[in-house]
Design a protein around this motif. Structure first.
Motif, PDB file in Angstrom:
ATOM      1  N   THR A  43     -19.751  43.464 -64.079  1.00 31.25           N
ATOM      2  CA  THR A  43     -20.477  42.394 -64.773  1.00 31.25           C
ATOM      3  C   THR A  43     -20.509  42.659 -66.278  1.00 31.25           C
ATOM      4  OG1 THR A  43     -21.877  41.964 -62.846  1.00 31.25           O
ATOM      5  CG2 THR A  43     -22.669  41.173 -64.986  1.00 31.25           C
ATOM      6  N   GLY A  44     -20.797  43.899 -66.644  1.00 28.86           N
ATOM      7  CA  GLY A  44     -20.812  44.242 -68.062  1.00 28.86           C
ATOM      8  C   GLY A  44     -19.447  44.074 -68.699  1.00 28.86           C
ATOM      9  N   ALA A  45     -18.395  44.459 -67.973  1.00 29.15           N
ATOM     10  CA  ALA A  45     -17.039  44.307 -68.501  1.00 29.15           C
ATOM     11  C   ALA A  45     -16.702  42.838 -68.722  1.00 29.15           C
ATOM     12  CB  ALA A  45     -16.041  44.953 -67.544  1.00 29.15           C
ATOM     13  N   LEU A  46     -17.112  41.978 -67.783  1.00 24.99           N
ATOM     14  CA  LEU A  46     -16.860  40.548 -67.917  1.00 24.99           C
ATOM     15  C   LEU A  46     -17.621  39.965 -69.105  1.00 24.99           C
ATOM     16  CD1 LEU A  46     -15.560  37.982 -66.780  1.00 24.99           C
ATOM     17  CD2 LEU A  46     -17.566  37.722 -65.291  1.00 24.99           C
ATOM     18  N   LEU A  47     -18.863  40.396 -69.288  1.00 19.39           N
ATOM     19  CA  LEU A  47     -19.658  39.921 -70.422  1.00 19.39           C
ATOM     20  C   LEU A  47     -19.038  40.358 -71.743  1.00 19.39           C
ATOM     21  CD1 LEU A  47     -23.234  40.593 -69.010  1.00 19.39           C
ATOM     22  CD2 LEU A  47     -22.349  38.357 -69.688  1.00 19.39           C
ATOM     23  N   PHE A  48     -18.574  41.591 -71.809  1.00 23.54           N
ATOM     24  CA  PHE A  48     -17.925  42.065 -73.021  1.00 23.54           C
ATOM     25  C   PHE A  48     -16.678  41.238 -73.316  1.00 23.54           C
ATOM     26  CE2 PHE A  48     -14.676  44.648 -75.113  1.00 23.54           C
ATOM     27  CZ  PHE A  48     -15.340  45.007 -76.267  1.00 23.54           C
ATOM     28  N   SER A  49     -15.896  40.984 -72.289  1.00 21.18           N
ATOM     29  CA  SER A  49     -14.660  40.224 -72.474  1.00 21.18           C
ATOM     30  C   SER A  49     -14.937  38.823 -72.986  1.00 21.18           C
ATOM     31  CB  SER A  49     -13.897  40.165 -71.153  1.00 21.18           C
ATOM     32  OG  SER A  49     -12.730  39.384 -71.286  1.00 21.18           O
ATOM     33  N   SER A  50     -16.007  38.201 -72.501  1.00 24.54           N
ATOM     34  CA  SER A  50     -16.279  36.807 -72.866  1.00 24.54           C
ATOM     35  C   SER A  50     -17.080  36.666 -74.151  1.00 24.54           C
ATOM     36  CB  SER A  50     -17.024  36.112 -71.723  1.00 24.54           C
ATOM     37  OG  SER A  50     -18.259  36.768 -71.455  1.00 24.54           O
TER      38      SER A  50
ATOM     39  N   CYS B 199     -17.890  39.484 -76.528  1.00 24.77           N
ATOM     40  CA  CYS B 199     -17.762  40.503 -77.579  1.00 24.77           C
ATOM     41  C   CYS B 199     -16.321  40.807 -77.989  1.00 24.77           C
ATOM     42  CB  CYS B 199     -18.412  41.816 -77.133  1.00 24.77           C
ATOM     43  SG  CYS B 199     -20.073  41.663 -76.461  1.00 24.77           S
ATOM     44  N   ALA B 200     -15.396  40.679 -77.041  1.00 20.19           N
ATOM     45  CA  ALA B 200     -14.040  41.164 -77.288  1.00 20.19           C
ATOM     46  C   ALA B 200     -13.339  40.416 -78.407  1.00 20.19           C
ATOM     47  CB  ALA B 200     -13.209  41.080 -76.004  1.00 20.19           C
ATOM     48  N   GLY B 201     -13.758  39.177 -78.677  1.00 18.72           N
ATOM     49  CA  GLY B 201     -13.130  38.418 -79.747  1.00 18.72           C
ATOM     50  C   GLY B 201     -13.239  39.102 -81.093  1.00 18.72           C
ATOM     51  N   CYS B 202     -14.294  39.912 -81.290  1.00 21.81           N
ATOM     52  CA  CYS B 202     -14.450  40.671 -82.538  1.00 21.81           C
ATOM     53  C   CYS B 202     -14.280  42.170 -82.323  1.00 21.81           C
ATOM     54  CB  CYS B 202     -15.833  40.417 -83.142  1.00 21.81           C
ATOM     55  SG  CYS B 202     -16.054  38.785 -83.876  1.00 21.81           S
ATOM     56  N   HIS B 203     -14.663  42.656 -81.137  1.00 13.75           N
ATOM     57  CA  HIS B 203     -14.731  44.108 -80.937  1.00 13.75           C
ATOM     58  C   HIS B 203     -13.677  44.655 -79.978  1.00 13.75           C
ATOM     59  CE1 HIS B 203     -18.475  44.397 -83.212  1.00 13.75           C
ATOM     60  NE2 HIS B 203     -18.960  43.387 -82.514  1.00 13.75           N
ATOM     61  N   GLY B 204     -12.876  43.794 -79.359  1.00  8.25           N
ATOM     62  CA  GLY B 204     -11.848  44.268 -78.457  1.00  8.25           C
ATOM     63  C   GLY B 204     -10.735  44.983 -79.195  1.00  8.25           C
ATOM     64  N   PRO B 205      -9.930  45.783 -78.487  1.00 11.18           N
ATOM     65  CA  PRO B 205      -8.863  46.556 -79.147  1.00 11.18           C
ATOM     66  C   PRO B 205      -7.890  45.711 -79.956  1.00 11.18           C
ATOM     67  CG  PRO B 205      -9.189  47.285 -76.879  1.00 11.18           C
ATOM     68  CD  PRO B 205     -10.015  46.051 -77.035  1.00 11.18           C
ATOM     69  N   ALA B 206      -7.626  44.466 -79.508  1.00 10.01           N
ATOM     70  CA  ALA B 206      -6.662  43.622 -80.214  1.00 10.01           C
ATOM     71  C   ALA B 206      -7.325  42.555 -81.078  1.00 10.01           C
ATOM     72  CB  ALA B 206      -5.720  42.959 -79.202  1.00 10.01           C
TER      73      ALA B 206
ATOM     74  N   ASN C 291     -32.137  39.158 -69.522  1.00  7.64           N
ATOM     75  CA  ASN C 291     -32.369  40.603 -69.447  1.00  7.64           C
ATOM     76  C   ASN C 291     -31.346  41.314 -68.585  1.00  7.64           C
ATOM     77  OD1 ASN C 291     -34.557  39.968 -71.005  1.00  7.64           O
ATOM     78  ND2 ASN C 291     -36.102  40.813 -69.631  1.00  7.64           N
ATOM     79  N   ALA C 292     -30.988  40.712 -67.459  1.00  6.75           N
ATOM     80  CA  ALA C 292     -30.030  41.346 -66.563  1.00  6.75           C
ATOM     81  C   ALA C 292     -28.656  41.443 -67.215  1.00  6.75           C
ATOM     82  CB  ALA C 292     -29.951  40.581 -65.251  1.00  6.75           C
ATOM     83  N   GLN C 293     -28.256  40.389 -67.907  1.00  5.81           N
ATOM     84  CA  GLN C 293     -26.952  40.403 -68.581  1.00  5.81           C
ATOM     85  C   GLN C 293     -26.930  41.418 -69.721  1.00  5.81           C
ATOM     86  OE1 GLN C 293     -27.013  36.207 -69.529  1.00  5.81           O
ATOM     87  NE2 GLN C 293     -25.393  35.766 -68.034  1.00  5.81           N
ATOM     88  N   LEU C 294     -28.018  41.450 -70.480  1.00  7.98           N
ATOM     89  CA  LEU C 294     -28.092  42.399 -71.582  1.00  7.98           C
ATOM     90  C   LEU C 294     -28.022  43.831 -71.066  1.00  7.98           C
ATOM     91  CD1 LEU C 294     -28.471  42.909 -74.605  1.00  7.98           C
ATOM     92  CD2 LEU C 294     -30.942  42.682 -74.266  1.00  7.98           C
ATOM     93  N   GLY C 295     -28.736  44.103 -69.975  1.00  6.21           N
ATOM     94  CA  GLY C 295     -28.713  45.430 -69.386  1.00  6.21           C
ATOM     95  C   GLY C 295     -27.336  45.801 -68.864  1.00  6.21           C
ATOM     96  N   ALA C 296     -26.652  44.843 -68.234  1.00 10.43           N
ATOM     97  CA  ALA C 296     -25.320  45.105 -67.697  1.00 10.43           C
ATOM     98  C   ALA C 296     -24.327  45.389 -68.827  1.00 10.43           C
ATOM     99  CB  ALA C 296     -24.850  43.918 -66.863  1.00 10.43           C
ATOM    100  N   LEU C 297     -24.413  44.631 -69.912  1.00  9.86           N
ATOM    101  CA  LEU C 297     -23.524  44.845 -71.054  1.00  9.86           C
ATOM    102  C   LEU C 297     -23.774  46.211 -71.679  1.00  9.86           C
ATOM    103  CD1 LEU C 297     -21.447  43.771 -73.123  1.00  9.86           C
ATOM    104  CD2 LEU C 297     -23.389  42.803 -74.395  1.00  9.86           C
ATOM    105  N   ALA C 298     -25.043  46.543 -71.866  1.00  8.74           N
ATOM    106  CA  ALA C 298     -25.379  47.832 -72.476  1.00  8.74           C
ATOM    107  C   ALA C 298     -24.928  48.993 -71.596  1.00  8.74           C
ATOM    108  CB  ALA C 298     -26.883  47.909 -72.727  1.00  8.74           C
ATOM    109  N   ALA C 299     -25.146  48.885 -70.291  1.00 10.83           N
ATOM    110  CA  ALA C 299     -24.742  49.966 -69.387  1.00 10.83           C
ATOM    111  C   ALA C 299     -23.230  50.158 -69.397  1.00 10.83           C
ATOM    112  CB  ALA C 299     -25.237  49.666 -67.973  1.00 10.83           C
ATOM    113  N   TYR C 300     -22.502  49.057 -69.425  1.00 12.01           N
ATOM    114  CA  TYR C 300     -21.038  49.133 -69.442  1.00 12.01           C
ATOM    115  C   TYR C 300     -20.544  49.806 -70.725  1.00 12.01           C
ATOM    116  CZ  TYR C 300     -16.271  47.516 -70.359  1.00 12.01           C
ATOM    117  OH  TYR C 300     -14.940  47.459 -70.692  1.00 12.01           O
TER     118      TYR C 300
END
Length: 426
Positions: A321-328, A330-337, A391-400
């Motif tokens: 879940t955290g990985a999916l949230l990051f991809s959708s 955060c990754a546009g600015c913080h992803g490797p590419a 809260n659940a999404q924020l926690g999942a993103l932070a844990a990931y």
């Protein structure tokens, strides 16, 4: 008169004398005379004004004395303390609502003793405990610069302090306990840059005001100098042992960070540190270099020796879940590419100090509040996610992301910290 009555009368007279003397002493302690008003001085040397501008930047005066959208140095910024809410005051040279009628002695008394021109006590949220360590020349230069600026009519906001701290004269007793120290003098055997850095940190920069823990009545714990503190809901990390951590700071990294740059391995300042770093960026680079030299010389007297916390089995998480949230999100600015990685050189999130920290608070605050734009100042922007992540999404993103950064030390305080942060913003 018998001996018993004589002893009794003597005792009561002694008690009365002690009480009167105590009352006189309390009145003397809680009273300060006004200093006569003057006509605003306007003739200052150009070189002094330039020096004064540098002192005012180093002292972060605008950070507290300018509210968002308000006039420069006209006050009105709410300062939330454990004892109530204060509003910063107008320090422009307006005669009625600012410091336009203050003489240099009145200004210096405020800077060193926390006493306003009219004799009332200033609350120690104004860091006079540090400003008293400044040189007389720097205080005079700051005075000249403030008096040379435009006068802004901005009456003071009404403070909302809790009893008994709404009784200003009681600050006298706080001062009696904690207002100590003299102007700093260079230490022999240390370089000019080190001494300059120490002066900026302990004097105008008042770094310990945020980066040291406070006692129950709001004074810094001198025995825990720069061991870390809290301000506006953020954790102000320890400034000792910065070169000996698992993710150590180099001199180059610290100088860049202090000047609001994006630093590979640590990120960029956020929260209350952001405007401070923007002020430092307007000073000569030599000042940030001096601060870095001083701070990196400080060793942590209490190195971490405890083993890292382990995640209870019940909290072991699937990070999909955290990985999916990051991809959708955060990754546009913080992803490797991500293009932004090339444009402004921002590092991968796993290398930032917020994700490397023992507490999740600063990372969560950054995600919730983002990095807003500062008019006229460069720097990265980041939207706030307080309304778009529950809260659940924020926690999942932070844990990931913590798992990416420190797989051996997962955060175990996520749920409680998220709940606390949500409550603080209500």
């Amino acid at each position: 008169m018998n001996r018993h009555l004589l002893k009794s009368r003597t005792l009561w007279i002694s008690v009365a004398v002690v009480a009167v003397l105590g009352l006189i002493g309390a009145v003397w302690l809680m009273w300060r005379p006004a200093i006569a008003p003057i006509k605003r001085p306007t003739m200052f040397d150009t070189a002094q004004l330039q020096r004064g501008a540098r002192v005012v930047e180093a002292g972060d005066c605008a950070v507290c004395h300018t509210r968002p959208g308000g006039e420069y140095l006209a006050g009105g910024l709410p300062l939330v303390t454990p004892f109530g809410t204060l509003y910063s005051t107008n320090i422009t040279p307006d005669a009625e609502t600012g410091i336009g009628q203050w003489s240099l002695p009145a200004f210096e008394r405020a800077m060193r003793q926390g006493i306003a021109r009219d004799g009332h006590f200033l609350y120690p949220a104004f860091p006079y405990v540090h400003y008293r360590r400044m040189s007389a020349a720097d205080i005079a230069d700051a005075y000249a610069y403030l008096m040379s600026g435009p006068a802004v009519h901005a009456p003071a906001e009404h403070n909302q302090m809790n009893f008994p701290m709404n009784i200003r004269p009681l600050v006298a007793f706080w001062n009696l306990l904690f207002l100590h120290g003299e102007p700093l003098t260079p230490l022999a055997g240390r370089s000019a840059a080190w001494n300059r850095g120490r002066y900026l940190v302990d004097g105008p920069g008042h770094c310990a005001g945020c980066h040291s823990p406070l006692n129950l009545i709001g004074a810094e714990k001198s025995s825990e100098y720069l061991q870390g503190g809290s301000v506006d809901g953020w954790y102000a990390p320890a400034l000792v042992g910065m070169g000996q951590r698992s993710n150590p700071w180099s001199r180059e990294q610290l100088v860049g960070y202090l000047r609001a740059e994006i630093v590979d391995g640590h990120g960029t300042p956020a929260g209350p540190m952001r405007p401070v770093s923007l002020s430092l960026a307007r000073l000569p680079a030599s000042d940030a270099e001096a601060i870095a030299e001083y701070l990196l010389s400080l060793e942590n007297p209490y190195p971490l020796t405890q083993p890292p916390p382990k995640t209870p089995a019940s909290e072991a998480a699937d990070h999909s879940t955290g990985a999916l949230l990051f991809s959708s999100a955060c990754a546009g600015c913080h992803g490797p590419a991500a293009p932004m990685r090339t444009i402004d050189g921002r590092p991968g999130l796993q290398n930032t100090s917020a994700l490397q920290a023992a507490s999740s608070r600063n990372f969560l605050k950054t995600v919730l509040e983002g990095l807003p734009a500062t008019a006229g100042s460069p720097g990265p922007l980041m939207p706030a996610f307080a309304a778009s992540l529950d809260n659940a999404q924020l926690g999942a993103l932070a844990a990931y992301l913590r798992q990416q950064a420190r797989p051996d030390q997962p955060w175990v305080d996520l749920s409680s910290t998220i709940e606390a942060l949500r409550q603080e913003t209500k």
